[in-house]
Design a protein around this motif. Structure first.
Motif, PDB file in Angstrom:
ATOM      1  N   ILE A  55      67.998 -60.667  44.592  1.00 61.66           N
ATOM      2  CA  ILE A  55      66.751 -60.866  43.881  1.00 61.66           C
ATOM      3  C   ILE A  55      65.610 -60.383  44.771  1.00 61.66           C
ATOM      4  O   ILE A  55      65.778 -60.243  45.987  1.00 61.66           O
ATOM      5  N   HIS A  56      64.449 -60.165  44.173  1.00 67.56           N
ATOM      6  CA  HIS A  56      63.277 -59.734  44.934  1.00 67.56           C
ATOM      7  C   HIS A  56      62.824 -60.868  45.840  1.00 67.56           C
ATOM      8  O   HIS A  56      62.615 -61.994  45.396  1.00 67.56           O
ATOM      9  N   LYS A  57      62.699 -60.556  47.121  1.00 65.80           N
ATOM     10  CA  LYS A  57      62.228 -61.533  48.105  1.00 65.80           C
ATOM     11  C   LYS A  57      61.308 -60.813  49.068  1.00 65.80           C
ATOM     12  O   LYS A  57      61.492 -59.629  49.341  1.00 65.80           O
ATOM     13  N   ILE A  58      60.357 -61.538  49.580  1.00 63.46           N
ATOM     14  CA  ILE A  58      59.553 -61.082  50.708  1.00 63.46           C
ATOM     15  C   ILE A  58      59.715 -62.162  51.759  1.00 63.46           C
ATOM     16  O   ILE A  58      59.274 -63.301  51.551  1.00 63.46           O
ATOM     17  N   ASP A  59      60.389 -61.821  52.855  1.00 64.60           N
ATOM     18  CA  ASP A  59      60.804 -62.817  53.842  1.00 64.60           C
ATOM     19  C   ASP A  59      61.606 -63.891  53.105  1.00 64.60           C
ATOM     20  O   ASP A  59      62.612 -63.571  52.516  1.00 64.60           O
ATOM     21  N   SER A  60      61.138 -65.146  53.091  1.00 63.12           N
ATOM     22  CA  SER A  60      61.876 -66.179  52.366  1.00 63.12           C
ATOM     23  C   SER A  60      61.228 -66.502  51.024  1.00 63.12           C
ATOM     24  O   SER A  60      61.650 -67.417  50.335  1.00 63.12           O
ATOM     25  N   GLU A  61      60.200 -65.734  50.644  1.00 61.07           N
ATOM     26  CA  GLU A  61      59.487 -66.010  49.394  1.00 61.07           C
ATOM     27  C   GLU A  61      60.217 -65.418  48.198  1.00 61.07           C
ATOM     28  O   GLU A  61      60.688 -64.288  48.236  1.00 61.07           O
ATOM     29  N   ILE A  62      60.297 -66.210  47.136  1.00 61.89           N
ATOM     30  CA  ILE A  62      60.927 -65.785  45.890  1.00 61.89           C
ATOM     31  C   ILE A  62      60.013 -66.116  44.717  1.00 61.89           C
ATOM     32  O   ILE A  62      59.057 -66.878  44.867  1.00 61.89           O
ATOM     33  N   ILE A  63      60.302 -65.544  43.573  1.00 68.31           N
ATOM     34  CA  ILE A  63      59.670 -66.000  42.336  1.00 68.31           C
ATOM     35  C   ILE A  63      60.555 -67.115  41.819  1.00 68.31           C
ATOM     36  O   ILE A  63      61.702 -66.888  41.441  1.00 68.31           O
ATOM     37  N   GLY A  64      60.030 -68.326  41.837  1.00 67.73           N
ATOM     38  CA  GLY A  64      60.832 -69.494  41.493  1.00 67.73           C
ATOM     39  C   GLY A  64      60.836 -69.840  40.019  1.00 67.73           C
ATOM     40  O   GLY A  64      61.674 -70.591  39.549  1.00 67.73           O
ATOM     41  N   GLY A  65      59.878 -69.270  39.265  1.00 69.07           N
ATOM     42  CA  GLY A  65      59.820 -69.573  37.851  1.00 69.07           C
ATOM     43  C   GLY A  65      58.570 -69.001  37.228  1.00 69.07           C
ATOM     44  O   GLY A  65      57.791 -68.302  37.873  1.00 69.07           O
ATOM     45  N   TYR A  66      58.398 -69.319  35.960  1.00 74.60           N
ATOM     46  CA  TYR A  66      57.208 -68.860  35.238  1.00 74.60           C
ATOM     47  C   TYR A  66      56.793 -69.920  34.232  1.00 74.60           C
ATOM     48  O   TYR A  66      57.598 -70.746  33.803  1.00 74.60           O
TER      49      TYR A  66
END
Length: 115
Positions: A67-78
């Motif tokens: 999935i798309h991540k930047i370091d440990s950041e994710i899109i967790g929901g909407y």
């Protein structure tokens, strides 16, 4: 009323350490936000996202098992909101309790075809 999406960006929770009490209070704050804005008609839907996904990118539409991540950041929901304008949507979103666990939000108006 216009339609808006709120993308919830947050640290990957698998790496975070929170006590059971912190998690319970956090969940209660989310529940209160959902109840308040469901009743007012501003909250129209949404979902948390699983960590299972694939990325498709490039001119060859290459599939990557991640999935798309930047370091440990994710899109967790909407979340889907109804609001008069972007400013109102932002004010509603500012009450979402994602900030206490170092998350942040992106609020965008949905582009609707004019027929």
């Amino acid at each position: 009323m216009k339609d808006f999406i709120v993308l919830v960006r947050e640290p990957d929770g698998r790496a975070d350490e929170h006590t059971a009490e912190e998690l319970k209070l956090h969940r209660e704050k989310w529940d209160n936000w959902f109840a308040k804005y469901s009743k007012s008609g501003h909250f129209k839907g949404g979902s948390a996202l699983s960590l299972n996904g694939k990325i498709i990118k490039g001119v060859d539409a290459t599939v990557i098992n991640d999935i798309h991540k930047i370091d440990s950041e994710i899109i967790g929901g909407y979340l889907l909101l109804k609001a008069e304008d972007l400013n109102e949507a932002v004010e509603i979103a500012r009450e979402i309790p994602v900030f206490e666990f170092e998350g942040y939000l992106e609020v965008r108006e949905l582009q609707v075809d004019q027929e």
